[in-house]
Design an enzyme around this catalytic site. Structure first.
Site: not given
Ligand code: CMC
Length: 433
Positions: A271, A310, A366
């Site tokens: 988070h 995100h 971030d």
């Molecule tokens: N780098 C590379 N690939 C990514 C990334 C990333 N940062 N984020 C998502 N993907 C890919 C993921 O591998 C998946 O690919 P595929 O469909 O081929 O399997 C696809 O994009 C969808 O990703 P997801 O993990 O299903 O997306 P999610 O909605 O569950 O996760 C997230 C969202 C924020 C956890 C993720 O994008 C992530 O880990 N980002 C990096 C960490 C980060 O910057 N977090 C801060 C979030 S903003 C803070 C807030 O608002 O509280």
């Protein structure tokens, strides 16, 4: 009303062949309505299984609106871009709590109230001094906010509007004092008392960095940038920490205990901690020449591009755009963080790359915020404390909405039980004989 003239959902239960008509309101059905779908009178009604609340609305709210596809964020209907450019954190806090912008009188009273509640009881100081020298400031913040409930036992009277207002003022006012003292604690420096002649954000900077000078003189560009960062973090609808505040608050406990729960949720790396991971990543990349190799590693699935992607935004996070601009103002004062060049090049390459374009991965809040915090000379453990100070009015606005919402009941999700049943207990002496 829909083209068919009916805002309902017809469901056929293939177990029984029976049809049910369920009302749709605001694009949602009431989960409780599914409860009438059952195979016989004795069986439990149908429920939904939704770990992480991916598609379940837990409340009706008029605080914050997000359109993730279009990259829109609004507080009480006002676009975040306009608030960041023309408002102040305390005015935004008023807007979130009261639902409308203040008149001049209301604004002045609000600022006066907040300014005159920044001091903490001396016993809170002793309490904080009791932490180990290397205590994480978020742990200290969470514990101290929880402890405040014992200093204000009347805060449990949550049905009294004046009493609620008093606690809201206290919490917004005292959060920077607690955050700054947690910071000074780690440095072994004396805690600095609030200065009521300074603005909210100036006073916070003074309590963080003042040494022997009579009056702490913060650069107005830094004050403005930090104020904008607080505005950008002030609310983000039903995220993990807000959900924690609401869930704990639904037991009708006092708001200090509810907000302490929110701080606990924010403490977690999924988070509040991503900006720290961005800095580590940029440092590891080290120079622009290494970016293509790094991107290849991300595309091969070896790592993630931190600060990108995100759950809600499938477009540029509007907060990231504003922070990127604030970087220029801060670096004008502090000198450019050498990692900025790498971040900008990384963003340029990623936004043109098919992998990121196809998955709609854009910079989030971030991506640049850690660079700014580092320029202020905050250690990474303080990043989440800054987030918590900014988020406090949002948590409280959501808490206030919760306690006045007649639809709300104590949070109590259902489960799908997967364990054993009706085993016969054999006493230990017999089992181990
Ligand atoms: N780098 C590379 N690939 C990514 C990334 C990333 N940062 N984020 C998502 N993907 C890919 C993921 O591998 C998946 O690919 P595929 O469909 O081929 O399997 C696809 O994009 C969808 O990703 P997801 O993990 O299903 O997306 P999610 O909605 O569950 O996760 C997230 C969202 C924020 C956890 C993720 O994008 C992530 O880990 N980002 C990096 C960490 C980060 O910057 N977090 C801060 C979030 S903003 C803070 C807030 O608002 O509280």
């Amino acid at each position: 009303m829909s083209a068919s003239g009916k805002d309902t959902l017809t469901v056929r239960d293939n177990r029984t062949g029976q049809d049910y008509e369920i009302e749709i309101t605001d694009g949602a059905i009431r989960a409780a309505d599914l409860g009438k779908i059952r195979t016989d009178d004795d069986s439990p009604g149908l429920s939904t299984y939704d770990p992480g609340f991916v598609n379940t609305a837990s409340c009706r709210s008029s605080v914050t609106y997000i359109d993730g596809e279009k990259g829109i964020l609004e507080y009480r209907g006002y676009p975040i871009e306009q608030l960041a450019e023309h408002s102040s954190f305390l005015e935004v806090a008023y807007l979130l709590i009261h639902g409308a912008l203040p008149t001049k009188d209301e604004h002045d009273t609000w600022v006066h109230e907040i300014t005159h509640h920044t001091f903490l009881h001396e016993n809170i100081k002793t309490f904080m001094q009791g932490f180990r020298y290397d205590a994480h400031p978020m742990g200290m913040l969470m514990a101290s906010v929880g402890a405040l409930s014992t200093f204000y036992p009347e805060s449990g009277r949550i049905d009294d509007a004046d009493n609620r207002h008093m606690q809201i003022v206290r919490m917004i006012a005292k959060m920077p004092t607690l955050g700054a003292w947690a910071f000074r604690h780690a440095q072994g420096k004396p805690y600095v008392y609030p200065d009521n002649e300074l603005s909210y954000t100036e006073n916070f900077l003074a309590m963080l960095f003042k040494m022997s000078e009579q009056k702490f003189d913060a650069d107005p560009r830094l004050v403005k940038a930090l104020d904008i960062l607080f505005i950008l973090h002030a609310d983000h609808e039903q995220n993990c920490s807000t959900n924690a505040v609401r869930s704990v608050g639904s037991s009708q406990v006092d708001p200090y205990s509810s907000v302490a729960a929110g701080i606990g949720a924010l403490y977690g790396p999924l988070h509040g901690g991503a900006n720290e991971a961005v800095l580590r990543m940029l440092r590891r990349i080290g120079s622009k020449e290494n970016i293509p190799d790094f991107i290849k590693g991300v595309k091969d699935g070896n790592e993630r591009l931190m600060g990108f992607g995100h759950r809600v935004y499938k477009n540029y996070d509007p907060r990231a755009k504003i922070i990127k601009k604030a970087c220029d103002d801060v670096f004008e004062v502090t000198g450019v963080n050498p990692l900025l060049e790498i971040a900008q090049e990384l963003e340029r390459i990623a936004l043109e790359d098919e992998y990121f374009v196809k998955r709609k991965l854009y910079p989030n809040v971030d991506f640049y915020s850690g660079l700014i915090y580092e320029a202020f000379q905050f250690p990474p453990e303080m990043f989440t404390v800054l987030f918590a100070i900014g988020r406090t009015p949002g948590w409280l606005a959501q808490w206030l909405e919760l306690v006045q919402d007649k639809d709300q009941r104590i949070a109590r999700p259902k489960q799908i039980y997967t364990g054993d049943r009706t085993l016969d207990f054999v006493p230990a002496a017999q089992r181990w004989a």
